[in-house]
Scaffold this motif. Sequence first.
Motif, short mmCIF file in Angstrom:
data_model
loop_
_atom_site.label_atom_id
_atom_site.label_comp_id
_atom_site.label_asym_id
_atom_site.label_seq_id
_atom_site.Cartn_x
_atom_site.Cartn_y
_atom_site.Cartn_z
N SER A 195 -0.60 -4.78 4.73
CA SER A 195 -0.58 -4.55 3.29
C SER A 195 -1.06 -3.17 2.92
O SER A 195 -0.92 -2.76 1.77
CB SER A 195 -1.43 -5.61 2.58
OG SER A 195 -2.80 -5.44 2.92
N SER A 196 -1.65 -2.43 3.87
CA SER A 196 -2.19 -1.12 3.54
C SER A 196 -1.13 -0.03 3.59
O SER A 196 -1.40 1.11 3.25
CB SER A 196 -3.33 -0.75 4.52
OG SER A 196 -2.82 -0.60 5.83
N ALA A 240 1.64 1.84 2.08
CA ALA A 240 2.15 2.02 0.73
C ALA A 240 3.67 2.05 0.73
O ALA A 240 4.30 2.61 1.62
CB ALA A 240 1.60 3.33 0.16
N ASP A 295 0.44 1.55 -3.25
CA ASP A 295 0.05 0.22 -2.80
C ASP A 295 -1.10 -0.24 -3.67
O ASP A 295 -2.24 0.18 -3.49
CB ASP A 295 -0.38 0.26 -1.33
CG ASP A 295 -0.71 -1.12 -0.79
OD1 ASP A 295 -0.91 -2.05 -1.60
OD2 ASP A 295 -0.77 -1.30 0.43
N GLU A 343 4.31 7.28 -3.31
CA GLU A 343 3.87 6.19 -2.44
C GLU A 343 2.78 5.43 -3.17
O GLU A 343 1.86 6.03 -3.73
CB GLU A 343 3.33 6.75 -1.12
CG GLU A 343 4.37 7.50 -0.30
CD GLU A 343 3.78 8.11 0.95
OE1 GLU A 343 2.97 7.44 1.61
OE2 GLU A 343 4.10 9.26 1.26
#
Length: 204
Positions: free
Chosen positions: A29-30, A32, A70, A68
Amino acid sequence: MYRFLSLSTIRFYHKALTGLLLSAWVVGSSHAAIYHIDPTHTNVRFAIDHFKTSTNTGGFYNLTGQLEYDPVANIGNVSLIIPLNSLMTGDKAFDIALKSADFFDIEKFPLARFESTKWHFQRDKNRPAVTKVDGMLTLHGQTNPVTLTATKFNCYFSYILKKSVCGGDFTTTIDRTKWGISKYTLLGITEKVDLTIQIEAAKQ
């Protein structure tokens, strides 16, 4: 297999496996997501005082670049390429003057660039909110740090593009003399320039 293991051993393996799965989720999940800048919804507009009487305004359009983002990991990055020949003020004579060697000197420096170095977040009603973006602005052959203040930033699913879109509005004030643009400051045109940056990008 478990019938040959003690209860404590089974609990150990379960805990270890859970930890590995959680670590894998965090790492995954890290990363982006990458978004390409939409030139039709991205621009840089400026406003500068004119001898303390009125405000001259204009803008640069058809920007390109990459975003980018996240929101889970609070990660952001943006790079913008600004074609200075796209400058528009509504006055063709003024456009020509600003593009000349007295100001932007677009023959020598046709592009400006912004590269973010750090994004700042704060939790707003359990949602991550972008508050500021630090970065480096290259203009007129010189590079200096600037900080953009986010007035809003959000992501949504575009049913027209059939993909996720992120974007927002940012503001900052720069001293144009730091980039070597000092024409007429001694005659009363301020060195302070207010910038408003609109960014929108579609997920790839």
